[in-house]
Design a protein around this motif. Structure first.
Motif, PDB file in Angstrom:
ATOM      1  N   TYR A 185      -2.034 -76.471 -44.940  1.00 28.43           N
ATOM      2  CA  TYR A 185      -2.574 -77.828 -45.049  1.00 28.43           C
ATOM      3  C   TYR A 185      -4.037 -77.897 -44.621  1.00 28.43           C
ATOM      4  O   TYR A 185      -4.895 -78.418 -45.343  1.00 28.43           O
ATOM      5  CB  TYR A 185      -1.720 -78.772 -44.196  1.00 28.43           C
ATOM      6  N   TRP A 186      -4.364 -77.316 -43.457  1.00 27.68           N
ATOM      7  CA  TRP A 186      -5.744 -77.383 -42.950  1.00 27.68           C
ATOM      8  C   TRP A 186      -6.704 -76.603 -43.847  1.00 27.68           C
ATOM      9  O   TRP A 186      -7.865 -76.979 -43.994  1.00 27.68           O
ATOM     10  CB  TRP A 186      -5.803 -76.863 -41.507  1.00 27.68           C
ATOM     11  N   THR A 187      -6.226 -75.542 -44.444  1.00 21.24           N
ATOM     12  CA  THR A 187      -7.080 -74.787 -45.360  1.00 21.24           C
ATOM     13  C   THR A 187      -7.437 -75.634 -46.580  1.00 21.24           C
ATOM     14  O   THR A 187      -8.595 -75.699 -47.000  1.00 21.24           O
ATOM     15  CB  THR A 187      -6.361 -73.507 -45.817  1.00 21.24           C
ATOM     16  N   GLN A 188      -6.431 -76.323 -47.087  1.00 13.72           N
ATOM     17  CA  GLN A 188      -6.676 -77.177 -48.251  1.00 13.72           C
ATOM     18  C   GLN A 188      -7.666 -78.283 -47.897  1.00 13.72           C
ATOM     19  O   GLN A 188      -8.595 -78.570 -48.653  1.00 13.72           O
ATOM     20  CB  GLN A 188      -5.335 -77.750 -48.734  1.00 13.72           C
ATOM     21  N   VAL A 189      -7.479 -78.901 -46.736  1.00 11.17           N
ATOM     22  CA  VAL A 189      -8.403 -79.955 -46.291  1.00 11.17           C
ATOM     23  C   VAL A 189      -9.805 -79.370 -46.108  1.00 11.17           C
ATOM     24  O   VAL A 189     -10.798 -79.930 -46.576  1.00 11.17           O
ATOM     25  CB  VAL A 189      -7.912 -80.594 -44.966  1.00 11.17           C
ATOM     26  N   GLY A 190      -9.882 -78.252 -45.407  1.00  6.91           N
ATOM     27  CA  GLY A 190     -11.176 -77.623 -45.151  1.00  6.91           C
ATOM     28  C   GLY A 190     -11.896 -77.256 -46.430  1.00  6.91           C
ATOM     29  O   GLY A 190     -13.098 -77.514 -46.573  1.00  6.91           O
ATOM     30  N   TYR A 191     -11.153 -76.713 -47.366  1.00 12.74           N
ATOM     31  CA  TYR A 191     -11.785 -76.356 -48.636  1.00 12.74           C
ATOM     32  C   TYR A 191     -12.320 -77.593 -49.350  1.00 12.74           C
ATOM     33  O   TYR A 191     -13.450 -77.605 -49.844  1.00 12.74           O
ATOM     34  CB  TYR A 191     -10.804 -75.611 -49.539  1.00 12.74           C
ATOM     35  N   SER A 192     -11.496 -78.652 -49.391  1.00 15.87           N
ATOM     36  CA  SER A 192     -11.929 -79.888 -50.050  1.00 15.87           C
ATOM     37  C   SER A 192     -13.237 -80.387 -49.448  1.00 15.87           C
ATOM     38  O   SER A 192     -14.176 -80.732 -50.161  1.00 15.87           O
ATOM     39  CB  SER A 192     -10.868 -80.976 -49.900  1.00 15.87           C
ATOM     40  N   HIS A 193     -13.283 -80.438 -48.125  1.00 17.63           N
ATOM     41  CA  HIS A 193     -14.486 -80.929 -47.466  1.00 17.63           C
ATOM     42  C   HIS A 193     -15.685 -80.056 -47.781  1.00 17.63           C
ATOM     43  O   HIS A 193     -16.781 -80.551 -48.011  1.00 17.63           O
ATOM     44  CB  HIS A 193     -14.248 -81.024 -45.960  1.00 17.63           C
ATOM     45  N   SER A 194     -15.486 -78.735 -47.780  1.00 21.89           N
ATOM     46  CA  SER A 194     -16.617 -77.842 -48.055  1.00 21.89           C
ATOM     47  C   SER A 194     -17.155 -78.096 -49.465  1.00 21.89           C
ATOM     48  O   SER A 194     -18.347 -77.950 -49.714  1.00 21.89           O
ATOM     49  CB  SER A 194     -16.187 -76.385 -47.898  1.00 21.89           C
ATOM     50  N   GLN A 195     -16.264 -78.501 -50.368  1.00 18.97           N
ATOM     51  CA  GLN A 195     -16.702 -78.805 -51.725  1.00 18.97           C
ATOM     52  C   GLN A 195     -17.471 -80.117 -51.773  1.00 18.97           C
ATOM     53  O   GLN A 195     -18.518 -80.234 -52.385  1.00 18.97           O
ATOM     54  CB  GLN A 195     -15.492 -78.883 -52.677  1.00 18.97           C
ATOM     55  N   LEU A 196     -16.904 -81.132 -51.088  1.00 20.45           N
ATOM     56  CA  LEU A 196     -17.524 -82.461 -51.094  1.00 20.45           C
ATOM     57  C   LEU A 196     -18.955 -82.405 -50.600  1.00 20.45           C
ATOM     58  O   LEU A 196     -19.837 -83.085 -51.116  1.00 20.45           O
ATOM     59  CB  LEU A 196     -16.728 -83.422 -50.205  1.00 20.45           C
ATOM     60  N   GLU A 197     -19.192 -81.571 -49.574  1.00 23.57           N
ATOM     61  CA  GLU A 197     -20.534 -81.500 -49.015  1.00 23.57           C
ATOM     62  C   GLU A 197     -21.549 -80.947 -50.002  1.00 23.57           C
ATOM     63  O   GLU A 197     -22.741 -81.182 -49.876  1.00 23.57           O
ATOM     64  CB  GLU A 197     -20.524 -80.625 -47.749  1.00 23.57           C
ATOM     65  N   GLN A 198     -21.033 -80.207 -50.970  1.00 21.12           N
ATOM     66  CA  GLN A 198     -21.957 -79.616 -51.944  1.00 21.12           C
ATOM     67  C   GLN A 198     -22.237 -80.522 -53.128  1.00 21.12           C
ATOM     68  O   GLN A 198     -23.101 -80.258 -53.945  1.00 21.12           O
ATOM     69  CB  GLN A 198     -21.396 -78.282 -52.461  1.00 21.12           C
TER      70      GLN A 198
END
Lengths: 209, 209, 209, 209
Positions: free
Chosen positions: C163-176
């Motif tokens: 779950y946290w990996t999915q959240v973390g990945y999403s956020h890393s994408q949003l920032e870009q």
DNA sequence: GATGAATGAGGGTTCATTCAT
DNA sequence: AATGAATGAACCCTCATTCAT
């Protein structure tokens, strides 16, 4: 209105404070909603922010102006009338002079208070004013030396006629004045007093022995 | 207000026009700013667009209502005065009766005109009223039989005193009336006439030969 | 928020309504005070007056947006999750797809709700959201087929890592992403899904038998 | 922020400067718009004029506070990381401990930075934070001993999973804490470390040879 | 003519910023 | 350096007015 707020306002430079008060009276005389704070600050020559720094809100500004106006009218009008003068013509003559003095400092004061009272702009304070007025009027017309009147003249009616004439004349004068530029105030003052005096002379002739 | 616009308005179905006029008077009686065009169209049962189609603006609507009111006052008040009556007391007495009749037929109209005048609504009232009055007033006080006055009484001043007394008395009465519930109108009417008549009797005695 | 008001809002053209909702979410995501109604109307391409015609006030606009967002999240996210899928990787994969679909229509929805919840922008409604969430999370992680996991792997922890990996990945994408101009959304979509899928492949390899 | 301005600020008496910084952090923690310069000067015991004399504007004050906070974080967090530790799990473990120490010494600082980041205050945080992080992140994940990973495990992905898990766990803990009353900090600290350690044990097992 | 959704100038109010002292 | 009275731009909101239908 808390004492703190009042204190802040009373600490303002007197000349500026009077400019604000007069501008506010002039605007509020149009009615509460019609009065624009923009117009007030423009007329008073201050910024919008300062008005709200001192008064907090349009409502509180109005409250202050009403309280202040009543206070001034009581102190510089009601309380200065000499009730030992039992000649009604002389007593009314006093009010003419007192009103005139007040109108020099605060031209809109009486008009404003009338409007404020009729619009019931501030229920609590104006109720007090109403009470003061309703106590004042009978007192003003009592203790009069009625022996000065000719026989057959009802003193009560004569007094009303004198009072209404003075009010009517004042209003007729106000309508002719563009209050913004009072040029040669002193001269106007003398003409005004002289004309109204001639009415008083008339009354003395027709009503008095 | 241009004739074209007036014409457009007068072409409206009479019943609908009266609905608009009554709704507008009712709203404007609250004061110019308090009057809401939304409330007017709702009360009149028309759409927002239509009001502005006919009247163009809130100001022009007010102008029309004022003009209309003044027109009624002129037709059913000023023009009914008999100028052949050269006795000023009798002439003023006529106005007292006529005003009373009008306020009986259109109770809203005088309230509205009073409010409009007090608020100096839109600057138009004063201009209109001023124009009518400045034509009317001199005419009203001209053609008077000055021979009725005692020697030593300045007729002009005496007439002013009579006029201001009548105005002052009327105002003193208005302030006592809560116009919403007119109980026993007929009785009030008689008292009013009787009291003001006593002032006229007084004037006859003191001013006339 | 009364049904009447809601009804008025829901009657707006769908495309325009969504423009307003998205603009509001974007602004309110800055925090209530930082959000400017001017910015909202500018972004939504409507006038100031219209916003207030529909929503009445900034407060009511916020209330509506919060209620609406929660409603949408519940209906188009929570309720669409198939809990019969007992494979946690597949279950989380569902949420990735559902969130992605939602983010297409309402890009700021989840960010906005998070901010709204943390600022406690609307106590009553968000409390409900908190309740929904706190019921949802345990339910989401329950009913999982733990037999899929390798022996020695604590399923609860593995699930959190996923779950946290999915959240973390999403956020890393949003920032870009500069969310204003989403060019070639479809292509981005595919890259995003492909990358996150490789993480899921990894998890399947390391956690599952 | 120019060096000149920084110099002027750093020249302030240390005690007074800290009073200002603390007052500003406390206020800004409410959100940018909710932070009142009046409240800051009142809390710091200085005059309005002086604040602006030193900092120029609210924005610049914020910039300074953020820079200052980040500087502290860099000096007492980033720079204390031992990059000779080539085991990524041990390296990340260091950060957990360092962050914890910092939040123990400056509890307000992380709250403030979190708020600043969430609100994207002034655009400066993101730029600063972005700059620092974009230098820090690659460095943090470089020089890692990839030979520790099992064959078939992509080290880059594994490192991301570890990192996101640590972030996700921290956030899940933060949401449960009402930061105002930290009761039994020591106990919480131990529980926190123990829980996160179990995740690191898991990762060691699944990712490492 | 008739509608009412949509507009935007202007209202009261706040608060960061300036400046005379 | 230090003050705080004074400023005015920007805020939310209202409502007279317009215009596409």
């Amino acid at each position: 209105m808390s004492d703190c707020e009042r204190h802040k306002i009373m600490a303002i430079d007197r000349e500026k404070r009077d400019r604000i008060i007069n501008a506010a009276m002039k605007e509020f005389n149009k009615g509460y909603k019609n009065a624009s704070t923009d117009a007030i600050v423009k007329e008073a020559g201050i910024s919008k922010g300062l008005l709200f720094h001192y008064f907090g809100s349009k409502d509180k500004l109005l409250d202050f102006i009403i309280e202040y106006a009543i206070e001034v009218v009581v102190k510089e009008y009601f309380e200065l009338i000499n009730f030992e003068q039992r000649d009604i013509l002389e007593r009314i003559w006093q009010t003419v002079l007192l009103k005139f003095d007040l109108s020099y400092k605060y031209p809109m004061m009486f008009d404003f208070l009338t409007t404020a009272y009729k619009e019931n702009m501030n229920g609590v304070v104006l109720e007090m004013y109403g009470r003061v007025m309703s106590e004042f009027t009978p007192r003003f017309f009592s203790g009069i030396d009625e022996s000065l009147f000719k026989d057959g003249i009802e003193p009560k009616m004569a007094m009303n006629v004198i009072y209404w004439t003075q009010v009517g004349y004042s209003h007729s004068q106000l309508e002719q004045i563009d209050s913004t530029d009072i040029i040669d105030f002193q001269k106007e003052y003398e003409r005004y007093l002289s004309e109204i005096q001639s009415y008083f002379d008339l009354f003395r002739k027709i009503f008095y022995k």
